[in-house]
Scaffold this motif. Structure first.
Motif, PDB file in Angstrom:
ATOM      1  N   PRO A 284       0.911  -1.207   0.092  1.00  0.00           N
ATOM      2  CA  PRO A 284       0.187  -0.115  -0.186  1.00  0.00           C
ATOM      3  C   PRO A 284       0.713   1.310  -0.007  1.00  0.00           C
ATOM      4  CG  PRO A 284      -0.727  -1.384   1.575  1.00  0.00           C
ATOM      5  CD  PRO A 284       0.415  -2.111   1.162  1.00  0.00           C
ATOM      6  N   ASP A 285       0.238   2.388  -0.803  1.00  0.00           N
ATOM      7  CA  ASP A 285       1.271   3.700  -1.007  1.00  0.00           C
ATOM      8  C   ASP A 285       1.491   4.177   0.384  1.00  0.00           C
ATOM      9  OD1 ASP A 285       1.595   3.341  -3.730  1.00  0.00           O
ATOM     10  OD2 ASP A 285      -0.388   4.384  -4.008  1.00  0.00           O
ATOM     11  N   LYS A 286       0.505   3.979   1.366  1.00  0.00           N
ATOM     12  CA  LYS A 286       0.807   4.608   2.762  1.00  0.00           C
ATOM     13  C   LYS A 286       2.122   4.364   3.542  1.00  0.00           C
ATOM     14  CE  LYS A 286      -2.479   1.718   5.355  1.00  0.00           C
ATOM     15  NZ  LYS A 286      -3.555   2.097   6.152  1.00  0.00           N
ATOM     16  N   TYR A 287       2.785   3.205   2.899  1.00  0.00           N
ATOM     17  CA  TYR A 287       3.877   2.473   3.642  1.00  0.00           C
ATOM     18  C   TYR A 287       5.009   2.783   2.861  1.00  0.00           C
ATOM     19  CZ  TYR A 287       0.343   0.017   6.357  1.00  0.00           C
ATOM     20  OH  TYR A 287      -0.803  -0.363   7.385  1.00  0.00           O
ATOM     21  N   SER A 288       5.153   3.622   1.852  1.00  0.00           N
ATOM     22  CA  SER A 288       6.168   3.936   1.031  1.00  0.00           C
ATOM     23  C   SER A 288       7.327   4.505   1.678  1.00  0.00           C
ATOM     24  CB  SER A 288       5.845   4.923  -0.184  1.00  0.00           C
ATOM     25  OG  SER A 288       4.758   4.512  -1.004  1.00  0.00           O
ATOM     26  N   THR A 289       6.991   5.589   2.882  1.00  0.00           N
ATOM     27  CA  THR A 289       8.166   6.119   3.511  1.00  0.00           C
ATOM     28  C   THR A 289       8.549   4.954   4.439  1.00  0.00           C
ATOM     29  OG1 THR A 289       6.922   8.063   3.538  1.00  0.00           O
ATOM     30  CG2 THR A 289       8.614   8.009   5.061  1.00  0.00           C
ATOM     31  N   LEU A 290       7.967   4.000   4.900  1.00  0.00           N
ATOM     32  CA  LEU A 290       8.463   3.086   5.975  1.00  0.00           C
ATOM     33  C   LEU A 290       9.226   2.102   4.975  1.00  0.00           C
ATOM     34  CD1 LEU A 290       8.159   2.483   8.855  1.00  0.00           C
ATOM     35  CD2 LEU A 290       6.335   0.956   8.537  1.00  0.00           C
ATOM     36  N   GLN A 291       8.869   1.898   4.027  1.00  0.00           N
ATOM     37  CA  GLN A 291       9.765   1.011   3.112  1.00  0.00           C
ATOM     38  C   GLN A 291      11.105   1.727   2.859  1.00  0.00           C
ATOM     39  OE1 GLN A 291       8.316   0.518  -0.968  1.00  0.00           O
ATOM     40  NE2 GLN A 291       9.762  -1.040  -1.540  1.00  0.00           N
ATOM     41  N   CYS A 292      10.967   3.025   2.565  1.00  0.00           N
ATOM     42  CA  CYS A 292      12.302   3.526   2.344  1.00  0.00           C
ATOM     43  C   CYS A 292      13.141   3.611   3.832  1.00  0.00           C
ATOM     44  CB  CYS A 292      11.988   5.044   1.755  1.00  0.00           C
ATOM     45  SG  CYS A 292      11.472   5.280   0.470  1.00  0.00           S
ATOM     46  N   GLU A 293      12.650   3.745   4.821  1.00  0.00           N
ATOM     47  CA  GLU A 293      13.346   3.655   6.157  1.00  0.00           C
ATOM     48  C   GLU A 293      13.765   2.421   6.415  1.00  0.00           C
ATOM     49  OE1 GLU A 293      12.362   4.474  10.818  1.00  0.00           O
ATOM     50  OE2 GLU A 293      10.839   5.327   9.318  1.00  0.00           O
TER      51      GLU A 293
ATOM     52  N   SER B  27      31.746   1.022  22.165  1.00  0.00           N
ATOM     53  CA  SER B  27      30.263   0.200  21.959  1.00  0.00           C
ATOM     54  C   SER B  27      29.493   0.489  21.050  1.00  0.00           C
ATOM     55  CB  SER B  27      29.657  -0.025  23.439  1.00  0.00           C
ATOM     56  OG  SER B  27      28.614  -0.883  23.230  1.00  0.00           O
ATOM     57  N   ARG B  28      29.171  -0.050  20.369  1.00  0.00           N
ATOM     58  CA  ARG B  28      28.134   0.157  19.084  1.00  0.00           C
ATOM     59  C   ARG B  28      26.757  -0.922  19.350  1.00  0.00           C
ATOM     60  NH1 ARG B  28      32.675   0.532  15.722  1.00  0.00           N
ATOM     61  NH2 ARG B  28      33.007   2.514  15.458  1.00  0.00           N
ATOM     62  N   THR B  29      25.420  -0.346  19.426  1.00  0.00           N
ATOM     63  CA  THR B  29      24.229  -0.924  19.373  1.00  0.00           C
ATOM     64  C   THR B  29      23.410  -0.988  18.169  1.00  0.00           C
ATOM     65  OG1 THR B  29      24.558  -1.216  21.872  1.00  0.00           O
ATOM     66  CG2 THR B  29      22.400  -1.656  20.771  1.00  0.00           C
ATOM     67  N   TYR B  30      23.005  -2.046  17.683  1.00  0.00           N
ATOM     68  CA  TYR B  30      22.275  -1.666  16.321  1.00  0.00           C
ATOM     69  C   TYR B  30      20.831  -1.791  16.606  1.00  0.00           C
ATOM     70  CZ  TYR B  30      27.013  -1.906  14.090  1.00  0.00           C
ATOM     71  OH  TYR B  30      28.300  -1.762  13.783  1.00  0.00           O
ATOM     72  N   LYS B  31      19.947  -1.275  16.346  1.00  0.00           N
ATOM     73  CA  LYS B  31      18.410  -1.504  16.524  1.00  0.00           C
ATOM     74  C   LYS B  31      18.289  -2.739  15.670  1.00  0.00           C
ATOM     75  CE  LYS B  31      16.322   2.132  13.457  1.00  0.00           C
ATOM     76  NZ  LYS B  31      15.330   3.043  13.440  1.00  0.00           N
ATOM     77  N   SER B  32      17.190  -3.326  15.786  1.00  0.00           N
ATOM     78  CA  SER B  32      16.700  -4.384  15.141  1.00  0.00           C
ATOM     79  C   SER B  32      15.740  -3.870  13.851  1.00  0.00           C
ATOM     80  CB  SER B  32      15.742  -5.388  16.044  1.00  0.00           C
ATOM     81  OG  SER B  32      15.132  -6.308  15.347  1.00  0.00           O
ATOM     82  N   ASP B  33      15.578  -4.645  12.892  1.00  0.00           N
ATOM     83  CA  ASP B  33      14.488  -4.356  11.983  1.00  0.00           C
ATOM     84  C   ASP B  33      13.261  -4.686  12.400  1.00  0.00           C
ATOM     85  OD1 ASP B  33      14.631  -7.096  12.084  1.00  0.00           O
ATOM     86  OD2 ASP B  33      14.263  -7.298   9.756  1.00  0.00           O
ATOM     87  N   GLU B  34      12.910  -5.406  13.467  1.00  0.00           N
ATOM     88  CA  GLU B  34      11.651  -5.685  14.406  1.00  0.00           C
ATOM     89  C   GLU B  34      11.227  -4.360  14.894  1.00  0.00           C
ATOM     90  OE1 GLU B  34       9.628  -8.363  14.472  1.00  0.00           O
ATOM     91  OE2 GLU B  34      10.954  -9.187  12.980  1.00  0.00           O
ATOM     92  N   GLU B  35      11.892  -3.405  15.149  1.00  0.00           N
ATOM     93  CA  GLU B  35      11.468  -2.050  15.679  1.00  0.00           C
ATOM     94  C   GLU B  35      10.727  -1.384  14.364  1.00  0.00           C
ATOM     95  OE1 GLU B  35      14.228   0.396  17.882  1.00  0.00           O
ATOM     96  OE2 GLU B  35      15.466  -1.470  18.289  1.00  0.00           O
ATOM     97  N   ILE B  36      11.112  -1.589  13.303  1.00  0.00           N
ATOM     98  CA  ILE B  36      10.525  -0.731  12.096  1.00  0.00           C
ATOM     99  C   ILE B  36       9.452  -1.481  11.767  1.00  0.00           C
ATOM    100  CG2 ILE B  36      10.863   0.034   9.799  1.00  0.00           C
ATOM    101  CD1 ILE B  36      13.684   0.274  10.355  1.00  0.00           C
ATOM    102  N   LEU B  37       9.387  -2.862  11.781  1.00  0.00           N
ATOM    103  CA  LEU B  37       8.484  -3.803  11.202  1.00  0.00           C
ATOM    104  C   LEU B  37       7.244  -3.826  12.325  1.00  0.00           C
ATOM    105  CD1 LEU B  37      10.381  -6.728   9.493  1.00  0.00           C
ATOM    106  CD2 LEU B  37       9.124  -5.028   8.437  1.00  0.00           C
ATOM    107  N   ASN B  38       7.533  -3.514  13.557  1.00  0.00           N
ATOM    108  CA  ASN B  38       6.515  -3.647  14.496  1.00  0.00           C
ATOM    109  C   ASN B  38       5.470  -2.470  14.325  1.00  0.00           C
ATOM    110  OD1 ASN B  38       7.143  -5.822  15.725  1.00  0.00           O
ATOM    111  ND2 ASN B  38       8.459  -4.891  17.296  1.00  0.00           N
ATOM    112  N   MET B  39       5.770  -1.532  13.422  1.00  0.00           N
ATOM    113  CA  MET B  39       4.862  -0.575  13.111  1.00  0.00           C
ATOM    114  C   MET B  39       3.866  -1.042  12.255  1.00  0.00           C
ATOM    115  SD  MET B  39       7.275   2.896  12.554  1.00  0.00           S
ATOM    116  CE  MET B  39       9.045   2.828  13.289  1.00  0.00           C
TER     117      MET B  39
END
Length: 104
Positions: free
Chosen positions: A52-61, A84-96
């Motif tokens: 869906p078009d409304k998720y285009s920005t989230l796809q880019c992110e 120390s470096r900590t990377y966030k998970s893609d789950e944080e984005i996909l949970n939206m």
């Protein structure tokens, strides 16, 4: 948002000058992001659906997140010389994203 606009958005968001010349690489990561998002949106549907078009920005992110993980080889935490470096998970984005289901 058109595919060309998505590519340009990712190139700008990533902030990597090398990506400005590599639209094919960006397109690959946009497709990876789209696949992950469709799997989350429609977990029980085997048929292909358009994102869906409304998720285009989230796809880019999400594509930018995938690009930023290149070279990290799946690390979630990296410690070297007391840095120390900590990377966030893609789950944080996909949970939206909501999950949709259909009634049989």
């Amino acid at each position: 948002m058109t595919e060309k606009e998505k590519i340009e958005t990712v190139q700008v968001m990533a902030g990597d000058p090398a990506l400005l010349d590599d639209a094919r690489l960006v397109a690959v990561y946009l497709n990876l992001a789209k696949s992950a998002m469709l799997s989350r949106l429609y977990p029980h549907c085997e048929d292909s659906r358009a994102l869906p078009d409304k998720y285009s920005t989230l796809q880019c992110e999400l594509a930018v997140w995938y690009l930023s993980q290149r070279g990290a080889e799946g690390e979630s935490i990296h410690i070297e010389n007391s840095i120390s470096r900590t990377y966030k998970s893609d789950e944080e984005i996909l949970n939206m994203l909501p999950s949709y289901a259909r009634i049989l």
